[in-house]
Enzyme design. Structure first.
Site, PDB file in Angstrom:
ATOM      1  CG  HIS A 229      29.150 -75.159  73.333  1.00  0.00           C
ATOM      2  ND1 HIS A 229      27.827 -74.833  73.501  1.00  0.00           N
ATOM      3  CD2 HIS A 229      29.318 -75.397  72.016  1.00  0.00           C
ATOM      4  CE1 HIS A 229      27.214 -74.880  72.330  1.00  0.00           C
ATOM      5  NE2 HIS A 229      28.087 -75.212  71.406  1.00  0.00           N
TER       6      HIS A 229
ATOM      7  N   GLY B 123      18.373 -58.584  70.638  1.00  0.00           N
ATOM      8  CA  GLY B 123      19.531 -57.893  71.181  1.00  0.00           C
ATOM      9  C   GLY B 123      20.765 -58.765  71.103  1.00  0.00           C
ATOM     10  CG  ASP B 124      25.536 -58.740  70.992  1.00  0.00           C
ATOM     11  OD1 ASP B 124      25.769 -59.763  71.672  1.00  0.00           O
ATOM     12  OD2 ASP B 124      26.394 -58.198  70.275  1.00  0.00           O
ATOM     13  CG  PHE B 125      24.452 -63.282  74.777  1.00  0.00           C
ATOM     14  CD1 PHE B 125      25.803 -63.388  75.044  1.00  0.00           C
ATOM     15  CD2 PHE B 125      23.874 -64.214  73.924  1.00  0.00           C
ATOM     16  CE1 PHE B 125      26.573 -64.382  74.476  1.00  0.00           C
ATOM     17  CE2 PHE B 125      24.636 -65.219  73.343  1.00  0.00           C
ATOM     18  CZ  PHE B 125      25.995 -65.304  73.623  1.00  0.00           C
TER      19      PHE B 125
ATOM     20  CG  ASP C 134      18.955 -65.725  69.408  1.00  0.00           C
ATOM     21  OD1 ASP C 134      19.944 -65.177  68.876  1.00  0.00           O
ATOM     22  OD2 ASP C 134      18.890 -66.946  69.627  1.00  0.00           O
TER      23      ASP C 134
END
Length: 252
Positions: A248, A228-230, A202
């Site tokens: 969503h 991190g950043d997905f 996350d």
């Protein structure tokens, strides 16, 4: 129409007063009323004194909530916990206090007043209400961000039994939870599958707060925490990837 079935007008009117109920539940959660009543039944006067609130106004809120099963008022005007009110305690497994506080809080509540904007113009209601999108807002307001993370933990408690019962995670060596918050779902999977290890992925600000929960769940030694950043990349460190209540939020 049977005596047990209320007329449509009564049902619709009850729905229209839904915001009153939600805000009343929020007030009780924010003030920690359930935690106070866990000690012993108390009157509105006693609760008002302990929460620094206006007694007549607090009493009106507390009188309303028993009509939907939250708290019970005794003949001596003391209030006590009910099974549903127990979920508003902060110290019980499956507590829903934090998600109640988030959903009833000002930043979350205000966006519903802009729903018509979304329908007419296609923009997000929260963007119209706050001038920024939700995760930008949470990054700008650390207190709201921390409450959001705890609320997501609260939201995940109820689904853990169904997830671990309906899917066989034992065939994997490592499970990675993408945008897994503080890790309660991953902890549930690992507790049900003692031979499996986990990776919690996350944003850095979220991962920083995950240690206490993973320790309390007894799985911290089996979880690697990765920030991190997905949208940029996801660690290639697992043979199973879990995304819960993530897709969503984003379009294709």
């Amino acid at each position: 129409m049977s005596a047990e079935t209320p007329p449509p007008a009564a049902v619709l009117m009850q729905m229209l007063f839904g915001p009153t109920l939600q805000q009343s539940i929020y007030v009780a959660a924010e003030l920690g009323i359930a935690d106070l009543l866990a000690e012993n039944p108390q009157t509105a006067a006693e609760l008002a004194s302990r929460t620094a609130t206006h007694e007549p106004s607090l009493y009106r809120v507390l009188r309303l909530l028993p009509s939907i099963g939250i708290f019970a008022e005794r003949s001596d005007r003391n209030f006590e916990l009910t099974p549903m009110a127990m979920l508003l305690r902060s110290d019980v497994p499956g507590s829903m206090r934090d998600i109640t506080r988030m959903m009833g809080g000002e930043w979350h509540w205000r966006m519903y007043g802009e729903l018509m904007h979304s329908v007419r113009a296609g923009g997000t209601a929260i963007g119209k209400a706050h001038g920024m999108e939700p995760f930008e807002l949470l990054a700008e307001d650390p207190e709201a961000g921390e409450l959001f993370n705890r609320a997501m933990t609260s939201n995940s408690w109820a689904v853990i039994p169904a997830v671990v019962a309906s899917y066989d995670f034992s065939r994997f060596n490592t499970v990675l939870d993408v945008a897994g918050g503080h890790g309660i779902l991953l902890a549930g999977i690992l507790k049900a599958n003692p031979q499996v290890r986990g990776v919690l992925f996350d944003l850095p600000s979220v991962i920083e707060g995950a240690g206490a929960l993973l320790t309390s769940e007894g799985v911290s030694d089996r979880v690697e925490r990765v920030s991190g950043d997905f949208f940029r990349s996801i660690p290639a460190a697992a043979d199973a990837y879990v995304l819960k209540h993530i897709l969503h939020d984003w379009d294709d």
